[in-house]
Scaffold this motif. Structure first.
Motif, mmCIF file in Angstrom:
data_model
loop_
_atom_site.group_PDB
_atom_site.id
_atom_site.type_symbol
_atom_site.label_atom_id
_atom_site.label_comp_id
_atom_site.label_asym_id
_atom_site.label_seq_id
_atom_site.Cartn_x
_atom_site.Cartn_y
_atom_site.Cartn_z
ATOM 1 N N SER A 76 -1.626 3.346 -7.815
ATOM 2 C CA SER A 76 -2.794 4.107 -8.308
ATOM 3 C C SER A 76 -2.347 5.420 -8.931
ATOM 4 O O SER A 76 -2.954 5.886 -9.903
ATOM 5 C CB SER A 76 -3.767 4.412 -7.171
ATOM 6 O OG SER A 76 -4.289 3.225 -6.660
ATOM 7 N N THR A 77 -1.300 6.005 -8.387
ATOM 8 C CA THR A 77 -0.790 7.256 -8.965
ATOM 9 C C THR A 77 -0.362 7.009 -10.411
ATOM 10 O O THR A 77 -0.684 7.790 -11.313
ATOM 11 C CB THR A 77 0.404 7.765 -8.123
ATOM 12 O OG1 THR A 77 -0.057 7.990 -6.790
ATOM 13 C CG2 THR A 77 0.968 9.049 -8.685
ATOM 14 N N SER A 93 0.827 -1.188 0.000
ATOM 15 C CA SER A 93 0.000 0.000 0.000
ATOM 16 C C SER A 93 0.878 1.261 0.000
ATOM 17 O O SER A 93 1.865 1.323 0.732
ATOM 18 C CB SER A 93 -0.858 -0.053 1.265
ATOM 19 O OG SER A 93 -1.907 0.820 1.145
ATOM 20 N N GLY A 94 0.525 2.204 -0.842
ATOM 21 C CA GLY A 94 1.226 3.484 -0.834
ATOM 22 C C GLY A 94 2.463 3.550 -1.709
ATOM 23 O O GLY A 94 3.223 4.517 -1.646
HETATM 24 N N1 LIG Z 1 -3.747 13.601 -3.769
HETATM 25 C C1 LIG Z 1 -2.738 13.252 -2.970
HETATM 26 N N2 LIG Z 1 -2.189 14.157 -2.111
HETATM 27 C C2 LIG Z 1 -1.148 13.838 -1.313
HETATM 28 N N3 LIG Z 1 -0.571 12.601 -1.261
HETATM 29 C C3 LIG Z 1 -1.092 11.670 -2.077
HETATM 30 C C4 LIG Z 1 -2.189 11.925 -2.967
HETATM 31 N N4 LIG Z 1 -2.476 10.774 -3.652
HETATM 32 C C5 LIG Z 1 -1.605 9.850 -3.226
HETATM 33 N N5 LIG Z 1 -0.770 10.376 -2.282
HETATM 34 C C6 LIG Z 1 0.332 9.674 -1.613
HETATM 35 O O1 LIG Z 1 1.153 9.118 -2.618
HETATM 36 C C7 LIG Z 1 1.617 7.832 -2.236
HETATM 37 C C8 LIG Z 1 1.215 6.812 -3.295
HETATM 38 O O2 LIG Z 1 -0.199 6.659 -3.277
HETATM 39 P P1 LIG Z 1 -0.968 5.625 -4.234
HETATM 40 O O3 LIG Z 1 -2.419 5.751 -3.930
HETATM 41 O O4 LIG Z 1 -0.529 5.817 -5.626
HETATM 42 O O5 LIG Z 1 -0.407 4.231 -3.710
HETATM 43 P P2 LIG Z 1 -0.934 2.754 -3.994
HETATM 44 O O6 LIG Z 1 0.265 1.926 -4.210
HETATM 45 O O7 LIG Z 1 -1.946 2.780 -5.090
HETATM 46 O O8 LIG Z 1 -1.638 2.408 -2.623
HETATM 47 P P3 LIG Z 1 -2.883 1.420 -2.333
HETATM 48 O O9 LIG Z 1 -2.404 0.066 -2.712
HETATM 49 O O10 LIG Z 1 -3.109 1.579 -0.867
HETATM 50 O O11 LIG Z 1 -4.037 1.899 -3.171
HETATM 51 C C9 LIG Z 1 1.036 7.552 -0.868
HETATM 52 O O12 LIG Z 1 2.019 7.873 0.105
HETATM 53 C C10 LIG Z 1 -0.154 8.500 -0.788
HETATM 54 O O13 LIG Z 1 -0.406 8.867 0.548
#
Ligand SMILES: Nc1ncnc2c1ncn2[C@@H]1O[C@H](COP(=O)(O)OP(=O)(O)OP(=O)(O)O)[C@@H](O)[C@H]1O
Length: 270
Positions: free
Chosen positions: A46-47, A41-42
């Motif tokens: 998703s980004t 996670s994180g």
């Molecule tokens: N709009 C935003 N503003 C600030 N920080 C953000 C934003 N979107 C994501 N983040 C941060 O960027 C990092 C990557 O987030 P992301 O959602 O892409 O991770 P992920 O691998 O998809 O996580 P998960 O598996 O929990 O969905 C995390 O630390 C998150 O807190």
């Protein structure tokens, strides 16, 4: 070809610092491939998907789809999320055809296309049902049909089966492989499950958090084997499946500073 080149995304954090959500990710998604992004996670999965979808601008780097820069959402990319986004007051067929309505297709053509796609996902008998009459798995099938309606070049799937029970999830994985084999769509798929990644991916990229980086890549053929003979057991009992499972597990659980130290796989894409 979808190309991601040195893509970075920074977010301003509440404490005034900067979150490095994605750090110089590079990736190619060829026609006919399923690229799965896996990581804790994180780690920026998703980004990365949101940037490819055009929902989120890159801070640095570039994304192109067949040579065209990706800067905003478009009908050439179909998106499926974990939580379905079906409109509860519309029928299943109307939900599937929503994008076609925006594209100006006449009602009869929309209905025909919706029926064709509902057939593809095994819901031909539910065209006139409303979403609340469907199970979670069925709603995700509708989501897949809807994402395919505009005949996109790529399907972007953000943990689409993450909220389903394990049996339904397995059925959905097999359904997705059928859809892929029949349409030849390229797919970018996000998951937390190593098993799901190994089963579905023609390529699996492993990501690590803070900063979000692609730290390993594996090219696989389990999904092609399954598409050819539909023998789940043969795939799951392949010793290579278990070996890769362990190998990826070790990468996912290793502290992120080790991932940056320049091991054999580190930086493979940069
Ligand atoms: N709009 C935003 N503003 C600030 N920080 C953000 C934003 N979107 C994501 N983040 C941060 O960027 C990092 C990557 O987030 P992301 O959602 O892409 O991770 P992920 O691998 O998809 O996580 P998960 O598996 O929990 O969905 C995390 O630390 C998150 O807190």
């Amino acid at each position: 070809m979808l190309q991601v080149r040195n893509a970075s995304v920074f977010f301003p954090a509440r404490d005034g610092r900067t979150v490095h959500a994605l750090d110089r990710a590079s990736l190619d998604i060829d026609a006919g491939s399923i690229v799965v992004a896996l990581g804790a996670s994180g780690c920026g999965k998703s980004t990365l998907l949101n940037a490819i979808a055009g929902f989120l601008p890159l801070s640095e780097g570039a994304i192109t789809l067949d040579g065209q820069p990706v800067e905003k959402p478009g009908a050439d990319r179909g998106v499926v999320f974990q939580k379905d986004t079906l409109l509860p007051w519309k029928t299943v067929a109307e939900n599937v055809a929503l994008g076609l309505k925006f594209a100006g297709l006449p009602a009869r053509r929309r209905r025909e296309r919706a029926e064709e796609l509902l057939g593809l996902v095994g819901l031909e008998d539910f065209a006139d049902a409303t979403p609340h009459e469907l199970s979670g798995g069925m709603r995700q099938r509708v989501g897949i049909a809807r994402a395919l309606a505009t005949d996109p070049k790529i399907l972007l799937m953000d943990e689409p089966f993450g909220a389903l029970d394990s049996l339904t999830r397995e059925q959905m994985q097999e359904l997705l492989i059928d859809v892929w084999a029949r349409t030849g769509k390229r797919i970018f798929f996000i998951t937390h499950s190593i098993e799901e990644a190994l089963f579905l991916g023609t390529t699996v990229v492993v990501m690590s958090p803070r900063p979000g980086r692609i730290t390993a890549r594996f090219d696989l053929d389990f999904v092609r084997r399954f598409a050819a003979d539909r023998d789940v057991r043969a795939v799951l009992s392949d010793p290579r499946f278990a070996e890769l499972h362990d190998e990826i597990r070790n990468i996912v659980h290793r502290p992120s500073h080790e991932g940056r130290r320049g091991g054999q796989r580190e930086g493979w894409l940069q």
